[in-house]
Scaffold this motif. Structure first.
Motif, PDB file in Angstrom:
ATOM      1  N   GLU A 102       0.843  -1.188   0.000  1.00 48.75           N
ATOM      2  CA  GLU A 102       0.000   0.000   0.000  1.00 48.75           C
ATOM      3  C   GLU A 102       0.879   1.238   0.000  1.00 48.75           C
ATOM      4  OE1 GLU A 102      -4.372   0.385   1.497  1.00 48.75           O
ATOM      5  OE2 GLU A 102      -3.043   0.004   3.174  1.00 48.75           O
ATOM      6  N   ASN A 103       0.546   2.184  -0.843  1.00 44.44           N
ATOM      7  CA  ASN A 103       1.242   3.458  -0.903  1.00 44.44           C
ATOM      8  C   ASN A 103       0.401   4.481  -0.148  1.00 44.44           C
ATOM      9  OD1 ASN A 103       2.663   5.776  -1.618  1.00 44.44           O
ATOM     10  ND2 ASN A 103       1.588   5.964  -3.574  1.00 44.44           N
ATOM     11  N   GLU A 183      -6.573   3.367 -12.034  1.00 45.22           N
ATOM     12  CA  GLU A 183      -5.853   4.550 -11.550  1.00 45.22           C
ATOM     13  C   GLU A 183      -5.723   4.539 -10.026  1.00 45.22           C
ATOM     14  OE1 GLU A 183      -4.538   6.429 -13.784  1.00 45.22           O
ATOM     15  OE2 GLU A 183      -5.580   5.498 -15.479  1.00 45.22           O
ATOM     16  N   ASP A 184      -5.751   3.363  -9.431  1.00 43.74           N
ATOM     17  CA  ASP A 184      -5.577   3.246  -7.980  1.00 43.74           C
ATOM     18  C   ASP A 184      -4.141   3.626  -7.627  1.00 43.74           C
ATOM     19  OD1 ASP A 184      -5.375   2.488  -5.298  1.00 43.74           O
ATOM     20  OD2 ASP A 184      -6.575   0.681  -5.555  1.00 43.74           O
ATOM     21  N   LYS A 185      -3.974   4.718  -6.885  1.00 34.83           N
ATOM     22  CA  LYS A 185      -2.632   5.182  -6.514  1.00 34.83           C
ATOM     23  C   LYS A 185      -2.204   4.634  -5.153  1.00 34.83           C
ATOM     24  CE  LYS A 185      -3.865   9.552  -7.180  1.00 34.83           C
ATOM     25  NZ  LYS A 185      -5.107   9.541  -8.002  1.00 34.83           N
ATOM     26  N   ILE A 186      -3.128   4.037  -4.418  1.00 39.52           N
ATOM     27  CA  ILE A 186      -2.818   3.518  -3.084  1.00 39.52           C
ATOM     28  C   ILE A 186      -2.455   2.039  -3.157  1.00 39.52           C
ATOM     29  CG2 ILE A 186      -3.760   3.116  -0.776  1.00 39.52           C
ATOM     30  CD1 ILE A 186      -5.464   5.663  -1.201  1.00 39.52           C
ATOM     31  N   SER A 187      -3.256   1.257  -3.849  1.00 38.81           N
ATOM     32  CA  SER A 187      -2.925  -0.143  -4.147  1.00 38.81           C
ATOM     33  C   SER A 187      -2.882  -0.265  -5.671  1.00 38.81           C
ATOM     34  CB  SER A 187      -3.974  -1.104  -3.570  1.00 38.81           C
ATOM     35  OG  SER A 187      -4.002  -1.032  -2.171  1.00 38.81           O
ATOM     36  N   PRO A 188      -1.748   0.061  -6.284  1.00 36.18           N
ATOM     37  CA  PRO A 188      -1.671   0.183  -7.745  1.00 36.18           C
ATOM     38  C   PRO A 188      -2.030  -1.120  -8.477  1.00 36.18           C
ATOM     39  CG  PRO A 188       0.266   1.142  -6.696  1.00 36.18           C
ATOM     40  CD  PRO A 188      -0.476   0.400  -5.625  1.00 36.18           C
ATOM     41  N   PRO A 189      -2.318  -1.022  -9.778  1.00 36.70           N
ATOM     42  CA  PRO A 189      -2.717  -2.193 -10.565  1.00 36.70           C
ATOM     43  C   PRO A 189      -1.754  -3.376 -10.460  1.00 36.70           C
ATOM     44  CG  PRO A 189      -3.146  -0.214 -11.822  1.00 36.70           C
ATOM     45  CD  PRO A 189      -2.435   0.228 -10.572  1.00 36.70           C
ATOM     46  N   ASP A 190      -0.466  -3.115 -10.309  1.00 37.49           N
ATOM     47  CA  ASP A 190       0.489  -4.219 -10.139  1.00 37.49           C
ATOM     48  C   ASP A 190       0.123  -5.092  -8.945  1.00 37.49           C
ATOM     49  OD1 ASP A 190       1.895  -3.398 -12.320  1.00 37.49           O
ATOM     50  OD2 ASP A 190       3.592  -2.563 -11.215  1.00 37.49           O
ATOM     51  N   VAL A 191      -0.438  -4.479  -7.926  1.00 37.99           N
ATOM     52  CA  VAL A 191      -0.848  -5.228  -6.728  1.00 37.99           C
ATOM     53  C   VAL A 191      -1.984  -6.185  -7.087  1.00 37.99           C
ATOM     54  CG1 VAL A 191      -1.797  -5.038  -4.398  1.00 37.99           C
ATOM     55  CG2 VAL A 191      -0.122  -3.355  -5.197  1.00 37.99           C
ATOM     56  N   PRO A 208     -11.577   1.240 -15.770  1.00 42.13           N
ATOM     57  CA  PRO A 208     -10.866   2.434 -16.243  1.00 42.13           C
ATOM     58  C   PRO A 208     -11.326   3.698 -15.523  1.00 42.13           C
ATOM     59  CG  PRO A 208     -12.549   1.806 -17.808  1.00 42.13           C
ATOM     60  CD  PRO A 208     -12.530   0.737 -16.754  1.00 42.13           C
ATOM     61  N   LYS A 209     -10.436   4.671 -15.441  1.00 46.29           N
ATOM     62  CA  LYS A 209     -10.743   5.969 -14.832  1.00 46.29           C
ATOM     63  C   LYS A 209     -11.354   5.779 -13.450  1.00 46.29           C
ATOM     64  CE  LYS A 209     -11.344   8.366 -19.231  1.00 46.29           C
ATOM     65  NZ  LYS A 209     -12.215   9.204 -20.077  1.00 46.29           N
ATOM     66  N   CYS A 210     -10.670   4.975 -12.645  1.00 46.70           N
ATOM     67  CA  CYS A 210     -11.177   4.625 -11.315  1.00 46.70           C
ATOM     68  C   CYS A 210     -10.012   4.484 -10.347  1.00 46.70           C
ATOM     69  CB  CYS A 210     -11.969   3.313 -11.402  1.00 46.70           C
ATOM     70  SG  CYS A 210     -12.740   2.822  -9.849  1.00 46.70           S
ATOM     71  N   GLY A 211     -10.212   4.944  -9.117  1.00 48.61           N
ATOM     72  CA  GLY A 211      -9.175   4.904  -8.101  1.00 48.61           C
ATOM     73  C   GLY A 211      -9.325   3.757  -7.123  1.00 48.61           C
ATOM     74  N   HIS A 212      -9.135   4.068  -5.830  1.00 42.74           N
ATOM     75  CA  HIS A 212      -8.969   3.067  -4.782  1.00 42.74           C
ATOM     76  C   HIS A 212     -10.287   2.489  -4.251  1.00 42.74           C
ATOM     77  CE1 HIS A 212      -6.720   1.039  -1.667  1.00 42.74           C
ATOM     78  NE2 HIS A 212      -7.310   1.702  -0.688  1.00 42.74           N
ATOM     79  N   ALA A 213     -11.404   3.143  -4.553  1.00 43.73           N
ATOM     80  CA  ALA A 213     -12.699   2.683  -4.023  1.00 43.73           C
ATOM     81  C   ALA A 213     -13.716   2.572  -5.157  1.00 43.73           C
ATOM     82  CB  ALA A 213     -13.197   3.639  -2.941  1.00 43.73           C
ATOM     83  N   PRO A 214     -13.595   1.542  -6.001  1.00 48.17           N
ATOM     84  CA  PRO A 214     -14.473   1.404  -7.167  1.00 48.17           C
ATOM     85  C   PRO A 214     -15.958   1.391  -6.826  1.00 48.17           C
ATOM     86  CG  PRO A 214     -12.611  -0.093  -7.363  1.00 48.17           C
ATOM     87  CD  PRO A 214     -12.555   0.498  -5.979  1.00 48.17           C
TER      88      PRO A 214
END
Length: 235
Positions: A102-103, A183-191, A208-214
């Motif tokens: 987690e970042n 676009e999750d910057k906290i738990s990135p797609p690699d995770v 797509p165009k979605c962050g940490h809480a889909p």
């Protein structure tokens, strides 16, 4: 009899995070949203305390054959519970889950009393900053101005960072769906791809165009993905 669905929120999350899911599924499932006791004072490891709480909640409500859905820290709790009790969990859904990486900047974040800074950090959770409504920012700001809650948030975050689930994931046979924001910057797609690699029976949907809480940012797409998974994995 309706199958039970448990929704687990994240570190700064709350019951309202799951509004879209509840609206879509409440007529067909027995939905539970236990408020995780993140701010409780206790002497256990913080993450173990949450898992023990979930165990007790499930026992008290006589739930079984669970659909267990967790976001961020809630996903971490769901993983640990499922590893302990695989016979209890019919399906596992993880979205932006912690447990591998987690970042975050929680070491300094809760100490700040600056409202604009809190707004920036809440907006960082999402792809679209407009998702960080005044109501949501106010709720987080109120939490971060409470010294005792701040201390417990930091301890919980550190407990989660210490608890690396990589070694136990191959031991979880449960049918699992990963729903992740591209676009999750906290738990990135690699995770998400790492979870997919480690879990023996998992599938991944990237939004797509979605962050940490889909489930908050793209509730319709989240519900469609969940609906499809539940139908395809019946039986």
């Amino acid at each position: 009899m309706k199958q039970s669905m448990i929704l687990l929120h994240g570190l700064f999350g709350g019951l309202s995070n799951w509004h879209g899911v509840v609206q879509n599924f409440e007529s067909r499932y027995d939905i539970h949203i236990p408020p995780l006791p993140i701010y409780d004072q206790h002497n256990q490891d913080n993450l173990d305390y949450l898992v023990n709480y979930l165990e007790n909640y499930i026992q008290q409500h006589h739930l079984e054959k669970l659909i267990l859905i967790g976001n961020s820290l809630g996903g971490h709790v769901a993983i640990l519970y499922t590893h302990r009790h695989p016979e209890m969990v019919d399906k596992l859904i993880l979205t932006g889950s912690s447990g591998l990486y987690e970042n975050n900047s929680l070491g300094s974040f809760p100490k700040r009393g600056n409202y604009n800074y809190i707004r920036e950090r809440v907006a960082y959770t999402f792809y679209d900053p407009a998702t960080a409504t005044d109501e949501l920012v106010d709720e987080v700001f109120k939490t971060t101005t409470n010294a005792a809650k701040c201390m417990r948030i930091v301890r919980m975050a550190k407990s989660a960072q210490r608890n690396y689930v990589g070694p136990i994931l191959p031991e979880i046979p449960t049918n699992t769906l990963l729903i992740w924001g591209e676009e999750d910057k906290i738990s990135p797609p690699d995770v998400a791809h790492e979870f997919l690699q480690f879990l023996p029976n998992a599938s991944l949907v990237m939004l797509p165009k979605c962050g940490h809480a889909p489930m908050m940012e793209l509730p319709e797409l989240f519900n469609e993905s969940l609906e499809r998974f539940l139908l395809e994995s019946q039986g």
